[in-house]
Design a protein around this motif. Sequence first.
Motif, short mmCIF file in Angstrom:
data_model
loop_
_atom_site.label_atom_id
_atom_site.label_comp_id
_atom_site.label_asym_id
_atom_site.label_seq_id
_atom_site.Cartn_x
_atom_site.Cartn_y
_atom_site.Cartn_z
N ALA A 252 0.87 -1.18 0.00
CA ALA A 252 0.00 0.00 0.00
C ALA A 252 0.90 1.22 0.00
CB ALA A 252 -0.92 0.01 1.20
N ARG A 258 -5.10 10.15 0.68
CA ARG A 258 -5.61 8.86 0.20
C ARG A 258 -4.60 7.75 0.50
NH1 ARG A 258 -3.02 10.66 -4.55
NH2 ARG A 258 -1.96 8.96 -5.69
N ASP A 260 -3.35 4.16 -1.60
CA ASP A 260 -3.42 3.30 -2.78
C ASP A 260 -3.02 1.88 -2.37
OD1 ASP A 260 -4.13 5.47 -4.26
OD2 ASP A 260 -2.21 5.69 -5.28
N TYR A 261 -3.67 0.88 -2.99
CA TYR A 261 -3.45 -0.50 -2.59
C TYR A 261 -3.04 -1.35 -3.79
CZ TYR A 261 -6.05 1.06 1.51
OH TYR A 261 -6.48 1.75 2.61
N ARG A 262 -2.22 -2.37 -3.53
CA ARG A 262 -1.80 -3.28 -4.58
C ARG A 262 -2.84 -4.38 -4.83
NH1 ARG A 262 3.17 -4.41 -6.48
NH2 ARG A 262 4.24 -3.43 -4.72
N GLU A 263 -3.47 -4.87 -3.77
CA GLU A 263 -4.30 -6.06 -3.89
C GLU A 263 -5.67 -5.75 -4.49
OE1 GLU A 263 -2.79 -8.72 -3.52
OE2 GLU A 263 -1.10 -8.20 -2.24
N TRP A 264 -6.30 -6.78 -5.00
CA TRP A 264 -7.57 -6.62 -5.71
C TRP A 264 -8.67 -6.07 -4.82
CZ3 TRP A 264 -11.91 -9.13 -3.97
CH2 TRP A 264 -11.70 -10.14 -3.03
N ASP A 265 -8.62 -6.34 -3.49
CA ASP A 265 -9.70 -5.91 -2.61
C ASP A 265 -9.51 -4.48 -2.10
OD1 ASP A 265 -7.56 -6.37 -0.95
OD2 ASP A 265 -8.64 -7.71 0.43
N ARG A 266 -8.40 -3.83 -2.49
CA ARG A 266 -8.15 -2.44 -2.13
C ARG A 266 -8.25 -2.23 -0.62
NH1 ARG A 266 -5.65 -1.47 -6.28
NH2 ARG A 266 -5.88 0.78 -6.11
N ASP A 267 -7.52 -3.05 0.12
CA ASP A 267 -7.64 -3.01 1.57
C ASP A 267 -6.30 -3.37 2.20
OD1 ASP A 267 -8.81 -2.64 4.02
OD2 ASP A 267 -10.28 -4.24 3.82
#
Length: 313
Positions: A252, A258, A260-267
Amino acid sequence: MLHGRRRTAGSRGRTGVALAALLVAALGTACGSSADSGGASAPTGAGNTAGAAAGATGGGAGAAPGVRAEQQAAARKAQLAAVKKWKLAKPPLLAPPAPKEKPEITTRDGFEVEGHETLPPVFTSIPTEDKVVFLTVDDGAEKDPEFLKMMQELKIPYTAFLSDYLVRDNYPYFKEMQAAGVTLNNHSLNHRYLPALSYDKQRQEICGQQDTMKRMFGKRPTLFRPPYGNYNEDTLRAAKSCGITAVPLWNAEAFPNRMDYREWDRDLHPGDIILTHFRGREDWEGSMPDMVRHVMKTVTDKGYAVARLEDYL
């Protein structure tokens, strides 16, 4: 984004480069600015912050119960005062004690290079069930004294990755950071895109920064983060030859307004490494303290504590 694709780059056509788009497009700037040419909670519950404050006072377990209670009360009062002073939305959560047995760190799937089994592992999170994340700060462009005071008074752990061309105009700033307990690590001499360089030039960038860190801060780091998160086999071979044992990337990235996230679930997930930068209003719509306030609100609201990366390595 999941693991993405890789491409060939670097000297002698070695394969296994972590593609720039994998790391930069997924996570915003990743050091590119005008300055650059659900796991287990803390043992006493997710909402417990008093223990963290007590630990900061030096009140050990050997103290008499009455003395310990007074120390804990004083530490709690000091922590709440710092939270109010720095305008945090709520007190940070308490991280659990450092694990006695360190987790096994391996290269993340999709981030391998040829022969990666014998090279420093490249990873974006720490395997743990502890509900903790790790804050890391890159490059060294902004030297905000308020950031140093804020992190010291709030007792928020973080790890720095420094590039000498941005640091050399104010080594004392980073010496003060180191004196407060922050580990200073290698981010190369000049923040160049390493896969475009030969092995020898990559080694100059990495080993040269190791020598500079030893000269200026008294220690050669064991952690290295390649500029922009890009590397190839030569990068990792050169890093290993310079004494590097691990290559933490990130899952992240934090900004003043804000995440930003790497993983698909944005968490966030237990053990995630968070990247941010030494930046100010010239690059961000905010200051470094603004960034800390936002990232701590996000982390705390999601039930996570910020832990010390080195305690898990």
